[in-house]
Design a protein around this motif. Structure first.
Motif, PDB file in Angstrom:
ATOM      1  N   THR A 178      48.504  42.223  49.869  1.00 24.88           N
ATOM      2  CA  THR A 178      47.139  41.914  50.294  1.00 24.88           C
ATOM      3  C   THR A 178      46.585  43.033  51.163  1.00 24.88           C
ATOM      4  O   THR A 178      45.437  43.454  50.987  1.00 24.88           O
ATOM      5  CB  THR A 178      47.109  40.573  51.053  1.00 24.88           C
ATOM      6  OG1 THR A 178      47.644  39.558  50.204  1.00 24.88           O
ATOM      7  CG2 THR A 178      45.703  40.202  51.461  1.00 24.88           C
ATOM      8  N   LEU A 179      47.383  43.531  52.083  1.00 24.00           N
ATOM      9  CA  LEU A 179      46.953  44.628  52.942  1.00 24.00           C
ATOM     10  C   LEU A 179      46.655  45.878  52.125  1.00 24.00           C
ATOM     11  O   LEU A 179      45.645  46.554  52.345  1.00 24.00           O
ATOM     12  CB  LEU A 179      48.029  44.913  54.002  1.00 24.00           C
ATOM     13  CG  LEU A 179      47.674  45.949  55.055  1.00 24.00           C
ATOM     14  CD1 LEU A 179      46.468  45.483  55.866  1.00 24.00           C
ATOM     15  CD2 LEU A 179      48.861  46.202  55.964  1.00 24.00           C
ATOM     16  N   ALA A 180      47.498  46.185  51.153  1.00 24.27           N
ATOM     17  CA  ALA A 180      47.280  47.353  50.294  1.00 24.27           C
ATOM     18  C   ALA A 180      45.992  47.195  49.489  1.00 24.27           C
ATOM     19  O   ALA A 180      45.225  48.151  49.336  1.00 24.27           O
ATOM     20  CB  ALA A 180      48.480  47.549  49.363  1.00 24.27           C
ATOM     21  N   ALA A 181      45.730  45.996  48.973  1.00 23.67           N
ATOM     22  CA  ALA A 181      44.510  45.759  48.192  1.00 23.67           C
ATOM     23  C   ALA A 181      43.267  45.921  49.056  1.00 23.67           C
ATOM     24  O   ALA A 181      42.275  46.524  48.636  1.00 23.67           O
ATOM     25  CB  ALA A 181      44.556  44.364  47.570  1.00 23.67           C
ATOM     26  N   ILE A 182      43.331  45.406  50.280  1.00 21.66           N
ATOM     27  CA  ILE A 182      42.184  45.521  51.186  1.00 21.66           C
ATOM     28  C   ILE A 182      41.946  46.980  51.556  1.00 21.66           C
ATOM     29  O   ILE A 182      40.809  47.458  51.542  1.00 21.66           O
ATOM     30  CB  ILE A 182      42.395  44.656  52.444  1.00 21.66           C
ATOM     31  CG1 ILE A 182      42.338  43.181  52.068  1.00 21.66           C
ATOM     32  CG2 ILE A 182      41.360  44.978  53.514  1.00 21.66           C
ATOM     33  CD1 ILE A 182      42.771  42.246  53.164  1.00 21.66           C
TER      34      ILE A 182
END
Length: 160
Positions: free
Chosen positions: A12-16
């Motif tokens: 999720t952090l990478a996608a954001i």
């Protein structure tokens, strides 16, 4: 993908971060090149980054969706607050209402009619039905009428 994403939090952090970087680059490019649409540029950059990282779009979407769905609802409400505070005194409401009604009918019927005339698939035709609304509402409508969400999302974003 050249780096392994094991946990949901890291994904999720990478996608954001990927989306944020694409947005920042698109914003800088839009300031330098006035005719370049920022949203389309950001979309292309996200796809380019996903291709470079060998990250499947379905995995990226499933990681980003929960956060972006929540934020999209808040942003939609925040955009309505300035409209509620507007002073409409002195505006020719009747004339503007007629223009809004005509534009809404043409904006909704023309794309669907063209899609029908060009014999596009039934799913694509349904996706065009969501064209003239905000993204959260359009995706909800697309889900209700069983239109492909990715196609509906693209049509909503591209049509502005």
């Amino acid at each position: 993908m050249f780096f392994a994403i094991d946990s949901v939090f890291v994904a999720t952090l990478a996608a954001i971060l990927l989306t944020l970087v694409a947005h920042i680059i698109a914003r800088v490019l839009a300031k330098k090149i006035a005719w370049l649409p920022m949203v389309i540029t950001a979309l292309v950059l996200v796809l380019l980054f996903l291709f470079i990282a060998q990250w499947d779009y379905a995995n990226y979407y499933s990681a980003a969706k929960p956060v972006f769905d929540r934020l999209l609802g808040y942003v939609t409400v925040l955009l309505a607050i300035p409209l509620a505070a507007m002073n409409f005194k002195g505006l020719p409401v009747k004339r503007l209402s007629i223009i809004v009604i005509i534009a809404s009918v043409v904006g909704a019927l023309l794309p669907m009619s063209l899609a029908y005339l060009f014999s596009l698939s039934h799913d694509t035709l349904l996706s065009f039905a969501t064209r003239s609304v905000t993204t959260p509402i359009g995706l909800s409508v697309a889900d209700l009428i069983k239109a492909p969400l990715a196609m509906a999302n693209l049509i909503i974003i591209v049509s502005g």
